[in-house]
Design a protein around this motif. Structure first.
Motif, PDB file in Angstrom:
ATOM      1  N   SER A 130     -41.793 -20.484 -27.481  1.00  0.00           N
ATOM      2  CA  SER A 130     -42.840 -20.630 -26.473  1.00  0.00           C
ATOM      3  C   SER A 130     -44.141 -19.995 -26.924  1.00  0.00           C
ATOM      4  N   GLY A 131     -45.219 -20.602 -26.449  1.00  0.00           N
ATOM      5  CA  GLY A 131     -46.541 -20.035 -26.722  1.00  0.00           C
ATOM      6  C   GLY A 131     -47.532 -21.061 -27.216  1.00  0.00           C
ATOM      7  N   GLY A 132     -47.079 -22.322 -27.306  1.00  0.00           N
ATOM      8  CA  GLY A 132     -47.993 -23.361 -27.770  1.00  0.00           C
ATOM      9  C   GLY A 132     -48.397 -23.120 -29.212  1.00  0.00           C
ATOM     10  N   VAL A 183     -32.192 -20.941 -21.849  1.00  0.00           N
ATOM     11  CA  VAL A 183     -33.162 -19.934 -21.381  1.00  0.00           C
ATOM     12  C   VAL A 183     -34.582 -20.493 -21.512  1.00  0.00           C
ATOM     13  N   LYS A 184     -34.847 -21.232 -22.597  1.00  0.00           N
ATOM     14  CA  LYS A 184     -36.184 -21.832 -22.746  1.00  0.00           C
ATOM     15  C   LYS A 184     -36.438 -22.873 -21.651  1.00  0.00           C
ATOM     16  N   THR A 185     -35.409 -23.624 -21.300  1.00  0.00           N
ATOM     17  CA  THR A 185     -35.566 -24.628 -20.238  1.00  0.00           C
ATOM     18  C   THR A 185     -35.952 -23.945 -18.928  1.00  0.00           C
ATOM     19  N   VAL A 186     -35.260 -22.849 -18.604  1.00  0.00           N
ATOM     20  CA  VAL A 186     -35.569 -22.146 -17.355  1.00  0.00           C
ATOM     21  C   VAL A 186     -36.947 -21.478 -17.451  1.00  0.00           C
ATOM     22  N   HIS A 187     -37.278 -20.977 -18.634  1.00  0.00           N
ATOM     23  CA  HIS A 187     -38.648 -20.463 -18.839  1.00  0.00           C
ATOM     24  C   HIS A 187     -39.655 -21.526 -18.418  1.00  0.00           C
ATOM     25  N   ASN A 188     -39.417 -22.744 -18.876  1.00  0.00           N
ATOM     26  CA  ASN A 188     -40.352 -23.829 -18.552  1.00  0.00           C
ATOM     27  C   ASN A 188     -40.332 -24.164 -17.064  1.00  0.00           C
ATOM     28  N   ALA A 259     -50.662 -35.119 -13.076  1.00  0.00           N
ATOM     29  CA  ALA A 259     -50.147 -34.252 -14.148  1.00  0.00           C
ATOM     30  C   ALA A 259     -48.993 -34.899 -14.900  1.00  0.00           C
ATOM     31  N   GLY A 260     -48.940 -34.638 -16.193  1.00  0.00           N
ATOM     32  CA  GLY A 260     -47.836 -35.135 -17.021  1.00  0.00           C
ATOM     33  C   GLY A 260     -46.678 -34.163 -17.011  1.00  0.00           C
ATOM     34  N   GLN A 261     -45.568 -34.572 -17.555  1.00  0.00           N
ATOM     35  CA  GLN A 261     -44.418 -33.671 -17.720  1.00  0.00           C
ATOM     36  C   GLN A 261     -43.468 -34.263 -18.736  1.00  0.00           C
TER      37      GLN A 261
HETATM   38  C1  6PG Z   1     -44.166 -23.374 -24.083  1.00  0.00           C
HETATM   39  C2  6PG Z   1     -44.329 -24.639 -23.263  1.00  0.00           C
HETATM   40  C3  6PG Z   1     -44.065 -25.872 -24.050  1.00  0.00           C
HETATM   41  C4  6PG Z   1     -44.113 -27.148 -23.234  1.00  0.00           C
HETATM   42  C5  6PG Z   1     -45.465 -27.571 -22.827  1.00  0.00           C
HETATM   43  C6  6PG Z   1     -45.526 -28.930 -22.128  1.00  0.00           C
HETATM   44  O1  6PG Z   1     -43.356 -22.571 -23.665  1.00  0.00           O
HETATM   45  O2  6PG Z   1     -44.851 -23.221 -25.097  1.00  0.00           O
HETATM   46  O3  6PG Z   1     -43.417 -24.604 -22.207  1.00  0.00           O
HETATM   47  O4  6PG Z   1     -42.803 -25.754 -24.632  1.00  0.00           O
HETATM   48  O5  6PG Z   1     -43.586 -28.157 -23.983  1.00  0.00           O
HETATM   49  O6  6PG Z   1     -46.029 -26.614 -22.013  1.00  0.00           O
HETATM   50  O7  6PG Z   1     -44.584 -29.063 -21.129  1.00  0.00           O
HETATM   51  P1  6PG Z   1     -44.749 -30.203 -20.020  1.00  0.00           P
HETATM   52  O8  6PG Z   1     -45.297 -31.419 -20.692  1.00  0.00           O
HETATM   53  O9  6PG Z   1     -43.393 -30.445 -19.506  1.00  0.00           O
HETATM   54  O10 6PG Z   1     -45.699 -29.652 -19.019  1.00  0.00           O
END
Ligand code: 6PG
Length: 466
Positions: A130-132, A183-188, A259-261
């Motif tokens: 995570s963190g882009g 855990v990453k899924t729940v983070h999101n 918004a996208g997802q």
């Molecule tokens: C992260 C983000 C990342 C996620 C984007 C887009 O932790 O760096 O969660 O992994 O892919 O933020 O997610 P969505 O397109 O579902 O908003």
């Protein structure tokens, strides 16, 4: 050139940033990519860091360039491409090698892949990153699943590239097989809820109090110096301050409200339900994104049903407190799902450690996570964050504001689905006597389903049919 310590396959945004991060920290990396013509420009852009990076256009050369036992990080689209890649690469691997999927993958697929590879004495790690782009390049938060063997191979490299929170690298081995990806899924999921709450607070200020984006941005920036401090509040404050170079209007005013997802929020909700839980705030956030994409319908509905929103007079402190309460409740829902999954899959997740590695590098990093990690250091029944004394005290202080904001918003016709879900869940959970007795009576009347009597074990029926 010496053999590389790790291979990074996939030179998209995240893969290239991670490879550069590794090289910068003295790790010898081999890189490859499906489109081989991406490799030379990547090495050019790497500048002096290219001294630690070897590019390989063919998979066999790439695998052959790695020290044994090998570690390969795949940063490629999740799903079918990952399965195709595993099929291609496994014949080139040897027992003890580790493959890492660093994308946002469905943890069920991760569990399946880990089991299939284990049968060949190979290791498969699902790792949430995570963190882009900036995080990947300068310090992400990483949630690692998989075997102890893989963690021993990976640990030092990951610690050196991870975000640092007061000397503590934001990376941990959280459990076997799918634990890291879950855990990453729940983070999101929490990310979705927090973003939605921010959007709702913005909406109340913009549409309820007619404040300008710039002014709201300044408020978010002020909030970012207090208990609401977080990456998402910071970037929202910044984004609200920009004007569109083409029109001169505030940038947010020219962005379409759809918004996208990509799916991780949805996965969190699906898994929560499967686990007999409900992540109602995350569900509200996922729903709000889906409804946002029905722009044409909403415009038509505004014409037919009326879109009036009343003016609101909510103080900034009240909004800030409401936001804080909602944030605590969304984390609490997220951790409750983690706890349920941990029990279901026997992962033994360490909630305190998860909160710790979310304190820097990741998208949901916030001042609150330090308090959350402390709260989890004490044993909490069923991972219920709301029962931790420090959190209960904060909720006692902030929930009245949440109640006030939701009541005013609902009376005034403003949509606040995530904050409404927050108070609905909180009120449900804080009442020892609820209303499910009536549900049980109904079920028994129409279907002989039976019910438990208070203080008595066993199945009973009511006198309805006598
Ligand atoms: C992260 C983000 C990342 C996620 C984007 C887009 O932790 O760096 O969660 O992994 O892919 O933020 O997610 P969505 O397109 O579902 O908003």
């Amino acid at each position: 050139m010496d053999k590389a310590q790790i291979g990074v396959y996939g030179l998209g945004t995240m893969g290239s940033a991670l490879a550069l991060n590794m090289a910068e920290h003295g790790v010898d990396v081999a890189v490859s990519n499906r489109e081989a013509d991406w490799i030379a420009p990547f090495l050019d852009e790497a500048g002096p860091l290219a001294a630690r990076i070897q590019g390989h256009s063919d998979l066999a050369g790439f695998v052959g360039a790695l020290r044994a036992p090998r570690v390969i990080l795949f940063m490629i689209p999740s799903g079918a491409p990952m399965d195709a890649m595993i099929e291609m690469v496994t014949p080139m691997l040897s027992p003890g090698d580790t493959i890492i999927d660093g994308g946002n993958a469905d943890f069920h697929a991760t569990r399946r892949r880990a089991a299939a590879l284990a049968a060949q004495d190979l290791h498969f790690v699902g790792m949430g990153v995570s963190g882009g782009e900036a995080g990947a390049r300068h310090g992400p938060s990483m949630m690692v699943g998989g075997s102890d063997h893989s963690w021993a191979q990976l640990r030092d490299i990951l610690r050196t590239i991870a975000a640092d929170y007061q000397g503590d690298p934001c990376v941990a081995h959280l459990g076997p097989d799918g634990a890291g990806h879950f855990v990453k899924t729940v983070h999101n999921g929490i990310e979705y809820a927090d973003m939605q709450v921010i959007a709702e607070v913005y909406g109340l200020l913009r549409h309820g109090a007619a404040r300008s984006p710039e002014d709201i941005g300044a408020l978010f920036t002020r909030w970012n110096t207090g208990p609401l401090r977080s990456y998402l509040v910071e970037i929202t404050g910044r984004a609200l301050g920009f004007n569109d170079p083409a029109t001169g209007h505030p940038m947010v005013d020219v962005i379409k409200d759809s918004a996208g997802q990509k799916g991780t929020g949805r996965w969190t909700v699906i898994e929560a339900v499967r686990l007999g839980q409900s992540a109602s705030m995350i569900d509200a956030a996922v729903g709000a994104r889906s409804w946002s994409s029905e722009k044409t319908t909403r415009l038509e509905a505004q014409r037919i049903l009326g879109g009036a929103r009343l003016a609101l007079d909510l103080g900034e402190d009240t909004l800030a407190q409401a936001f804080l309460a909602a944030r605590i409740l969304s984390y609490a829902q997220g951790f409750r799902i983690l706890d349920a999954a941990s029990q279901e899959y026997d992962w033994k997740l360490n909630h305190a450690r998860i909160a710790e590695i979310w304190r820097a590098g990741c998208i949901i990093r916030s001042a609150l996570l330090d308090d959350i990690s402390e709260a989890f250091s004490a044993e909490l029944p069923e991972g219920q964050l709301i029962l931790a004394p420090a959190m209960a005290a904060r909720l006692a202080q902030s929930v009245p504001a949440l109640r006030q904001v939701v009541a005013a918003a609902v009376s005034g016709g403003h949509a606040v689905p995530a904050m409404s879900a927050a108070i609905g869940w909180y009120d449900t959970m804080r009442q020892g006597q609820g209303t499910a007795n009536i549900i049980q009576a109904q079920r028994d009347v129409f279907g002989h389903h039976g019910f438990e009597r208070l203080g008595e074990e066993g199945k009973h029926h009511g006198p309805w049919w006598d």
